[in-house]
Design an enzyme around this catalytic site. Sequence first.
Site, mmCIF file in Angstrom:
data_model
loop_
_atom_site.group_PDB
_atom_site.id
_atom_site.type_symbol
_atom_site.label_atom_id
_atom_site.label_comp_id
_atom_site.label_asym_id
_atom_site.label_seq_id
_atom_site.Cartn_x
_atom_site.Cartn_y
_atom_site.Cartn_z
ATOM 1 C CG HIS A 241 -1.981 -0.823 0.941
ATOM 2 N ND1 HIS A 241 -2.873 -1.487 2.085
ATOM 3 C CD2 HIS A 241 -2.562 -1.632 -0.010
ATOM 4 C CE1 HIS A 241 -3.655 -2.484 1.715
ATOM 5 N NE2 HIS A 241 -3.508 -2.433 0.302
ATOM 6 C CG HIS B 35 -3.307 -5.400 -8.201
ATOM 7 N ND1 HIS B 35 -2.920 -4.097 -7.536
ATOM 8 C CD2 HIS B 35 -4.392 -5.846 -7.496
ATOM 9 C CE1 HIS B 35 -3.726 -4.000 -6.774
ATOM 10 N NE2 HIS B 35 -4.374 -5.044 -6.287
#
Length: 406
Positions: free
Chosen positions: A248, A378
């Site tokens: 993150h 992703h």
Amino acid sequence: MTATLLDDPDHRAFLAEDARRALNLFDASPRAGGGFHGLDPAGQPLPADLQELHSTTRLVHSYALAQMAGRPDRAGIIDQGMDFLWNGHRDRDHGGYLWSVTGDGPVNGIKLAYGHVFVLLAASSAKMAVHPDADRLLDDITLVLDRHFWDAQAGLFRDEFTCDWQAFSTYRGMNANMHGVEALLAAHEATGDGEYLTRAGGILRFFIAGQAAGNDWRIPEHYDADWRPDHAYSGNPMFRPAGTTPGHSFEMARLLLQWWDLAGRPTGDAVAQATALVRRGLSDAWSDDLGGLVYTLNRDGGVDNAARYWWPVTEAIGALAALLKVQPTSEFDGWYRKLWQFAGQHMVDARHGGWHHELGPDNQPVMTQFQGKPDIYHALQADLLPLTPGLSGQAKDLAQLQPLGV
């Protein structure tokens, strides 16, 4: 100026081909009657009927990006996804969007900010891909987010409600807000509305200047109702794991640079902060023994969960690509090359397309947390974002470059 792998024609051709292979695999996703299949490692549909909101929205977003990049949506995924968001996930009785449904109706009617911000992302990307239903979805999700999830006093998104909008916990989280920034920036690009950009900037300031800077550039994941870090929290091991999540930090670094660029590159510490986040994440998470990036850390930076998933690698690639566009140093280029070398050797599935989602201790694919290949989002962004020349205006850049051809 330092030459980097971003400029290498062979690497750019590889990125485009990896994206095409993944899209060819995920073309098998549409399910007869609406919604999408999960896929096994070879791209065959899995038998489960469950459809989760983040999966629907991410497919719409990913195929919208690909369409802008010159790869037609031959499987009709954008159309099917937009229809299923409106007619499958949308709660006609209470408003908002249901987390999980099957062909028989809702399975889990909880209303999560995490899922709702992905609806905003899907609507925004669909609008940039000129989908006829995009404005309807964008208007609705903006209203829902503003009415129920936005904490105006804090300038952050609350996390969760029951189906009929009753608060049932005091949990507040970074993950939903991080993806909220992603969605807000896309909405700003799609509409030009400055409020989206302003909100994104406020969220970034809270978590980076207000939290990461005071925590040795690790971002606390979990918070209480007053937005104080809850370091003892341990929830869902996939979406709310204990500790901090280096993957993150990479995402936040990239989003910070995207916001900074969209905001006109104001004076300040954005580049330095993004650099600090990326350096800390790589230092903490890179596995010297096996390669790849570990999933979570404890508060002091030690490894908590050593699982190595594909998505932190893709997000580190995206963050490094962004930094290389601002300051093309040998340090960042070296890490960018190292991550792609590892991914190409162990995670990219050159035979079937897409990426293996988890590696075991022998660096062979395993399926402990994920079944098959449930996500294109992703890895596709790791392919497409390095191909764009800028930090923001991603859809515009993709539409101009058309890197995937026809």
